[in-house]
Design a protein around this motif. Structure first.
Motif, mmCIF file in Angstrom:
data_model
loop_
_atom_site.group_PDB
_atom_site.id
_atom_site.type_symbol
_atom_site.label_atom_id
_atom_site.label_comp_id
_atom_site.label_asym_id
_atom_site.label_seq_id
_atom_site.Cartn_x
_atom_site.Cartn_y
_atom_site.Cartn_z
ATOM 1 N N GLU A 182 0.826 -1.215 0.000
ATOM 2 C CA GLU A 182 0.000 0.000 0.000
ATOM 3 C C GLU A 182 0.860 1.265 0.000
ATOM 4 O O GLU A 182 0.581 2.228 -0.708
ATOM 5 C CB GLU A 182 -0.931 -0.023 1.217
ATOM 6 C CG GLU A 182 -1.878 1.172 1.268
ATOM 7 C CD GLU A 182 -2.729 1.170 2.534
ATOM 8 O OE1 GLU A 182 -3.341 2.219 2.819
ATOM 9 O OE2 GLU A 182 -2.764 0.141 3.229
ATOM 10 N N LYS A 183 1.929 1.240 0.809
ATOM 11 C CA LYS A 183 2.830 2.402 0.896
ATOM 12 C C LYS A 183 3.475 2.700 -0.450
ATOM 13 O O LYS A 183 3.645 3.857 -0.840
ATOM 14 C CB LYS A 183 3.910 2.151 1.948
ATOM 15 C CG LYS A 183 3.484 2.426 3.364
ATOM 16 C CD LYS A 183 3.474 3.928 3.632
ATOM 17 C CE LYS A 183 3.175 4.228 5.070
ATOM 18 N NZ LYS A 183 3.109 5.694 5.303
ATOM 19 N N LEU A 184 3.859 1.636 -1.158
ATOM 20 C CA LEU A 184 4.548 1.841 -2.445
ATOM 21 C C LEU A 184 3.582 2.316 -3.523
ATOM 22 O O LEU A 184 3.909 3.217 -4.307
ATOM 23 C CB LEU A 184 5.232 0.543 -2.888
ATOM 24 C CG LEU A 184 6.465 0.115 -2.104
ATOM 25 C CD1 LEU A 184 7.053 -1.151 -2.698
ATOM 26 C CD2 LEU A 184 7.526 1.213 -2.110
ATOM 27 N N ILE A 185 2.408 1.719 -3.578
ATOM 28 C CA ILE A 185 1.453 2.047 -4.651
ATOM 29 C C ILE A 185 1.023 3.508 -4.594
ATOM 30 O O ILE A 185 0.768 4.138 -5.614
ATOM 31 C CB ILE A 185 0.229 1.102 -4.576
ATOM 32 C CG1 ILE A 185 0.653 -0.309 -4.997
ATOM 33 C CG2 ILE A 185 -0.906 1.601 -5.462
ATOM 34 C CD1 ILE A 185 -0.450 -1.340 -4.909
ATOM 35 N N GLU A 186 0.965 4.074 -3.392
ATOM 36 C CA GLU A 186 0.520 5.478 -3.275
ATOM 37 C C GLU A 186 1.607 6.482 -3.671
ATOM 38 O O GLU A 186 1.371 7.674 -3.667
ATOM 39 C CB GLU A 186 0.054 5.757 -1.843
ATOM 40 C CG GLU A 186 1.150 5.747 -0.807
ATOM 41 C CD GLU A 186 0.653 5.937 0.619
ATOM 42 O OE1 GLU A 186 1.443 6.425 1.440
ATOM 43 O OE2 GLU A 186 -0.516 5.598 0.902
ATOM 44 N N PRO A 222 5.730 1.853 -8.982
ATOM 45 C CA PRO A 222 5.099 0.694 -8.334
ATOM 46 C C PRO A 222 3.754 0.306 -8.951
ATOM 47 O O PRO A 222 3.403 -0.878 -8.984
ATOM 48 C CB PRO A 222 4.921 1.165 -6.886
ATOM 49 C CG PRO A 222 5.995 2.192 -6.680
ATOM 50 C CD PRO A 222 6.122 2.879 -8.001
ATOM 51 N N LYS A 223 2.993 1.280 -9.465
ATOM 52 C CA LYS A 223 1.683 0.977 -10.031
ATOM 53 C C LYS A 223 1.777 0.136 -11.297
ATOM 54 O O LYS A 223 0.792 -0.497 -11.713
ATOM 55 C CB LYS A 223 0.935 2.277 -10.327
ATOM 56 C CG LYS A 223 0.364 2.945 -9.079
ATOM 57 C CD LYS A 223 -0.540 4.118 -9.431
ATOM 58 C CE LYS A 223 -1.159 4.706 -8.168
ATOM 59 N NZ LYS A 223 -2.067 5.841 -8.473
ATOM 60 N N GLU A 224 2.941 0.141 -11.925
ATOM 61 C CA GLU A 224 3.138 -0.661 -13.129
ATOM 62 C C GLU A 224 3.430 -2.123 -12.806
ATOM 63 O O GLU A 224 3.489 -2.959 -13.710
ATOM 64 C CB GLU A 224 4.299 -0.093 -13.956
ATOM 65 C CG GLU A 224 4.077 1.327 -14.466
ATOM 66 C CD GLU A 224 5.288 1.845 -15.228
ATOM 67 O OE1 GLU A 224 5.632 1.252 -16.263
ATOM 68 O OE2 GLU A 224 5.892 2.826 -14.763
#
Length: 583
Positions: A182-186, A222-224
């Protein structure tokens, strides 16, 4: 390499082994932002150096002592009052923060057992050393931080101590997989940057290492990444940090050739092109890596006032030179007025009264010329007017030429002092440069202070062929080396057309091998304003051909027959003699 949370964790592991249970025998404050604690522990007597310098904060165990000021600063006296002879009962790091807590048990004025906390925050320009009581209130700190300086936290006596959580980072030692992902995706950032901005104590180099171990391109966001890839990234991160949790550290420095480029408490496998050298402790890593950098940083801070004096004088001299140059350009046409006067004397006899110009043949170039005239004056008066103008501009030119040369000499001299400040390594070096500035009139000597003779020595090297090479560190040393230490058959080297050190090679009457000439040339290039250049022109000549001009400034010499070579400024293969041989 950042002084990150992993480095601090390694240090805490090391300090617990070496200092826990130890008794604080001495407390000194060598610098305004630095402490040196001497601890008698079960592992033997240890020295702990703690620096809260904004430019180079550090904490490590060292074998070296440092001279302290005659009068101890207030913070040092406060610590001596409270924790001198105190026992270190705990050393810990909150999370993976760049903070080390020392819990110290001591006796108060009534003989009762008390506890205090000495907290070291290694946070770049926000670094501090804070002394607190058991209630978490600040007793004092080596740096006071008021509300005007920081809106986040005051560090003043009586204020509550807390760790400001301004960036909302998570602890990588305790984070679970869902929070990790969660921390990375944001974070809409490249993966490596997302990692070190989302989690405490991680430096960019460590973030790159985690990406490398995971086999993931650190430049994508990160979203990729799919959930499975992010889970794999978490597992690799958890495996990496398991070494921190278990205390499995392997301190090392990574070298690019001879130059230390990075250091780490854990292996960095992505630094493929570097040579890794392991050390027994993180303290040795830090002391080795930062030794020269710390010394240079301190000397640069201490030389700031001298640099300001030199820079101000340089700016003044350069403005003066520009003004003089503009004035001398106004005299460029002075010979024209002399010709005008001569032509009027030659041809003016046939001029009509009230004539405004004279058309005549210029017998210097056989061209016709028109000479302006003052119609109210006679030809003789017009001629005299031009001769007067010529003579005035001629005198101005001669005077300005002398002044311009003097100003150029001043600029060259000040640039040489600036070069001396660049290579200054000790306080004695700075003291000698200051004395030179006083003698030259750039600094006024204080009436309460007498002239002190500084016994400072030049740099000393030995060539690979065994010849001794000496390098002056300032103009006074340059004069001493060239005109008092060197003999006629020794060789003298200097970077051509740029401020730099005099370099003397002692020949002992021998014919020098080519390699020694090249090494002396490299030293002359390195200790000059051309340092770092790959092709630096060096003049070299036997010392007997080097003369001191009458009235010349310190360091100024003249020579008329010399050899030249073009060389780089790499001196890594030349051995320096640390304990300079006495002259």
């Amino acid at each position: 390499m950042a002084f990150d949370g992993i480095t601090v964790a390694c240090l805490v592991h090391e300090l617990r082994e070496q200092l826990l249970g130890g008794k604080i025998a001495k407390i000194a404050q060598p610098e305004t932002d630095e402490l040196l604690l001497t601890v008698k522990s079960p592992a033997g007597q240890k020295r702990l150096s703690i620096s809260a310098s904004a430019s180079l904060p550090l904490i490590y165990l060292t074998e070296y002592n440092k001279p302290s000021p005659m009068s101890a600063p207030n913070f040092c006296m406060l610590l001596r009052k409270h924790i001198s002879n105190g026992r270190i009962t705990d050393i810990y790091q909150p999370g993976l923060e760049r903070i080390i807590h020392f819990t110290i048990e001591h006796l108060d004025e009534l003989g009762d057992v008390c506890q205090k906390d000495l907290i070291v925050e290694v946070m770049g320009k926000h670094s501090n050393i804070i002394f607190c009581n058991t209630e978490g209130l600040v007793i004092d700190s080596i740096k006071h931080v008021s509300a005007q300086m920081s809106s986040v936290r005051e560090v003043l006596p009586g204020r509550e101590y807390f760790i400001p959580d301004t960036l909302n980072k998570s602890d990588p030692l305790t984070v679970k997989e869902p929070e990790f992902i969660e921390k990375l995706i944001e974070k809409p950032l490249p993966l490596s940057k997302a990692i070190y901005t989302a989690f405490t104590g991680i430096s960019p180099v460590v973030a790159e290492e985690i990406c490398f171990l995971s086999g993931i391109d650190s430049s994508i966001t990160p979203k990729e990444l799919s959930v499975d890839v992010l889970r794999h990234l978490y597992n690799q991160s958890d495996l990496f940090f398991s070494a921190v949790k278990e205390g499995r550290f392997s301190p090392a420095i990574y070298y690019d050739g001879q130059n230390p480029k990075d250091f780490s408490a854990l292996p960095l496998t992505h630094l493929l092109g570097y040579t890794r050298k392991e050390f027994p402790s993180m303290s040795q890593v830090l002391e080795t890596y930062y030794a020269s950098k710390n010394a240079l940083t301190r000397i640069r801070q201490k030389s700031a006032d001298l640099r300001q004096v030199v820079q101000t004088a340089l700016e003044r001299s350069r403005k003066k030179h520009d003004l003089q140059f503009r004035q001398i350009r106004d005299t460029e046409n002075r010979d024209k007025y002399k010709v005008y006067g001569e032509l009027i004397n030659t041809y003016g006899y046939h001029l009509e009264e009230g004539a405004k110009k004279l058309e005549a043949l210029n017998y210097y170039n056989n061209e016709m010329i028109s000479v302006p005239l003052d119609s109210a004056k006679t030809p003789q008066e017009n001629a005299q007017r031009y001769f007067d103008k010529y003579n005035k501009q001629k005198r101005t030119y001669e005077a300005l030429s002398k002044f311009i040369q003097e100003t150029k000499d001043d600029i060259t001299y000040l640039e040489s002092i600036s070069a001396s400040l660049d290579i200054a390594m000790t306080e004695d070096d700075l003291a000698e440069i200051k004395e030179e500035l006083i003698t030259s009139g750039y600094i006024r000597r204080k009436l309460t202070k007498k002239k002190v003779r500084i016994k400072n020595k030049p740099l000393h090297y030995i060539s690979n062929d065994g010849y001794h090479i000496y390098v002056g560190k300032n103009n006074l040393q340059n004069d001493e080396l060239t005109f008092h230490f060197a003999v006629g058959s020794d060789w003298w080297f200097h970077a051509k057309g740029t401020p730099g050190s005099h370099v003397i090679v002692k020949t002992g009457g021998d014919t020098l091998p080519d390699r020694t000439f090249e090494e002396a040339g490299r030293l002359a290039a390195y200790y000059s304003k051309a340092r770092g250049g790959e092709k630096v022109e060096i003049d070299y000549v036997e010392k007997k051909h080097v003369k001191k001009p009458k009235g010349g400034k310190p360091g100024f010499v003249v020579y008329y027959t010399n050899y030249s070579l073009v060389i780089d400024s790499d001196i890594s293969q030349i051995q320096e003699v640390k304990s300079n041989t006495s002259q």
